[in-house]
Design an enzyme around this catalytic site. Sequence first.
Site, short mmCIF file in Angstrom:
data_model
loop_
_atom_site.label_atom_id
_atom_site.label_comp_id
_atom_site.label_asym_id
_atom_site.label_seq_id
_atom_site.Cartn_x
_atom_site.Cartn_y
_atom_site.Cartn_z
N HIS A 277 -7.37 5.52 6.02
CA HIS A 277 -8.42 4.48 5.71
C HIS A 277 -8.14 3.38 6.84
O HIS A 277 -7.22 3.23 7.36
CB HIS A 277 -8.01 3.97 4.31
CG HIS A 277 -9.20 3.02 3.90
ND1 HIS A 277 -9.35 1.86 4.31
CD2 HIS A 277 -10.06 3.57 3.13
CE1 HIS A 277 -10.35 1.61 3.58
NE2 HIS A 277 -10.84 2.17 2.71
N ASP A 354 0.58 4.17 2.04
CA ASP A 354 -0.77 3.58 1.29
C ASP A 354 -0.81 4.56 -0.06
O ASP A 354 -1.12 5.46 0.12
CB ASP A 354 -1.68 3.65 2.00
CG ASP A 354 -3.16 3.33 1.51
OD1 ASP A 354 -3.16 2.91 0.48
OD2 ASP A 354 -4.26 3.56 2.27
N GLN A 357 -5.11 5.90 -3.27
CA GLN A 357 -5.40 7.12 -3.88
C GLN A 357 -4.74 7.96 -4.57
O GLN A 357 -4.92 9.05 -5.17
CB GLN A 357 -6.04 7.93 -2.97
CG GLN A 357 -7.30 7.29 -2.17
CD GLN A 357 -8.41 6.94 -2.82
OE1 GLN A 357 -8.73 7.81 -3.84
NE2 GLN A 357 -9.43 5.87 -2.69
N LYS A 380 -8.44 1.21 -8.49
CA LYS A 380 -8.33 2.67 -8.22
C LYS A 380 -7.31 3.34 -9.44
O LYS A 380 -7.45 4.59 -9.43
CB LYS A 380 -7.58 2.98 -7.01
CG LYS A 380 -8.42 2.43 -5.53
CD LYS A 380 -9.77 3.12 -5.30
CE LYS A 380 -10.47 2.53 -4.34
NZ LYS A 380 -9.89 2.89 -3.01
N CYS A 518 -14.85 4.69 4.93
CA CYS A 518 -13.96 3.79 5.50
C CYS A 518 -12.87 4.67 6.31
O CYS A 518 -11.55 4.18 6.59
CB CYS A 518 -13.40 2.75 4.80
SG CYS A 518 -14.64 1.42 4.41
#
Length: 556
Positions: A277, A354, A357, A380, A518
């Site tokens: 991202h 990260d 997700q 999220k 993104c």
Amino acid sequence: MSSNHQHVNGNGLPDVNILAQLANQYFKSAPNGQASIPTYRLEPPAHSNGTVPQSVAGSGISPSALEQGAAFNIKDPQTSLPDPHFVTGQVPKSVAGSGISPAVKNAEEVPSFEQELQQIIKQISIPFPVSQLPDFSAPSFYFLSGQLSSGNAQPPFDLNTIKADFPILKQQVNGRPLIWLDNAATTQKPKQVIERISQFYETENSNIHRAAHELAARATDAYEGARKKVQGFLGAASPNEIVFVRGATEAINLVAQSWGEQFLKAGDEIIVSHLEHHANIVPWQQLAAKKGLVLRVIPVDEDGQVIIEEYAKLLNPKTKLVSFTQVSNALGTVTPAAEITAMARTTGAKVLIDGAQAVSHKRVNVQELNCDWYVFSGHKVFGPTGIGVLYGKEALLNDMQPWQGGGNMIRDVTFEHTAYQPAPARFEAGTGNIADAVGLGAALDYVSKIGLELIELYEHNLLHYATGLLKQVKGLRLIGTAADKAGVLSFVLEGFKTEEVGAYLNKQGIAVRSGHHCAQPILRRFGVESTVRPSLALYNTCADIDALVQALHQIR
């Protein structure tokens, strides 16, 4: 199964013919979904002559979600059955390459449900009396509705109840029931989260810490209680390792502007993956330009999987940081996070993951991953917007310089010198987003009660189901077909702009994301500037997928 074993053959296994009959009864009793077909049968649906493939809407069972040769052992007494596709811990992987899923290849290869049940029965090993199996003939909307009589059994995954928890899903859009397939952008909020935030403002609202009155004590307890929930959710060693921020983007920027500014020097190298991202690219680019750092990129193959062999070539003594996504927001690729981290350790590099997700789809344990930092956003994972988490190893956080100054992060201030609080307070300057931190805690309670293992298993099988049907849409190309994926189904449709597809689906009440997500570098790797991106969550159903696929056939 009934207790008198009337459905059991001489081998102690369920009788195939009886089970097939019960499956027929089960499908007939299941409520119709939004795009369900009039009747359910144990026969292959029609997939030829341009007709829309018909699913078993409302049953949650893919025509063929099993890999060839997959083994299913029912070992977990906490798992209710009646569909053996969904046995906790047995998550099948999709077939890498062009989005081909075990779900459907072509009409001739689609087995009937009876054949599939026979295959499943042959593979089942039952370590407990058959009489403890749930009654397969009992009506249920989805799966895992029965209970095994064994102590602390986990509550069943009841999709009717789950969908009822989300008030926003009850509305209509453009005269159609809302189908929310934009979960990678943001998830909807259950009433438990909404009510908890409302309760905070109604009964607890106060600034936290350093006050003697009752409401301050309540607010502080709620806020710090949320921190402890995040600690447990991530498997962190201490609540001091949990920093509340606005979201994953702010968390990455915090690490870049604190640790990166403090410890990196000209010539040092940072490795990211091609899947990232923008939030995990731009802060490192900015830091590299400022300090003379080198940014290196792990390539991906044609399925969107990181190429580990190429990553190994990038590692060297100058590598100081490896920062990568656990799940790609654009492709759904699940990266081998533990392996990437372990390889980074051989050079002494720090690791940031990260997890924006990942956290709503799978269980995460930061100590097992052995990463230095882990970041995610509350919205999220069914929590509020404007709240997120930076996990960091406690000693490392205390070595990092603060990135913002002000109240709450100071221990002592004179005009000549300031002494800072230890982590996490040193990174929480000013009045934080107290109510939404409490709401995030409620969201984590919600998914934890359902069980992330069950959520992962359900969504994975739903992904198989959707992949097979989408492959039959003429001119549709799936972007990202990794063997290990989360519930993201990016695609382009020949002859149509992505925004045109998104607008048409919106008219049908179906919300998807159309654009570059993104994540422009990874889309350009596949020769596209944008995709249509349906993305799945625990409240989505086969009926949602049917409506999506039907609309895509219609737009053709």
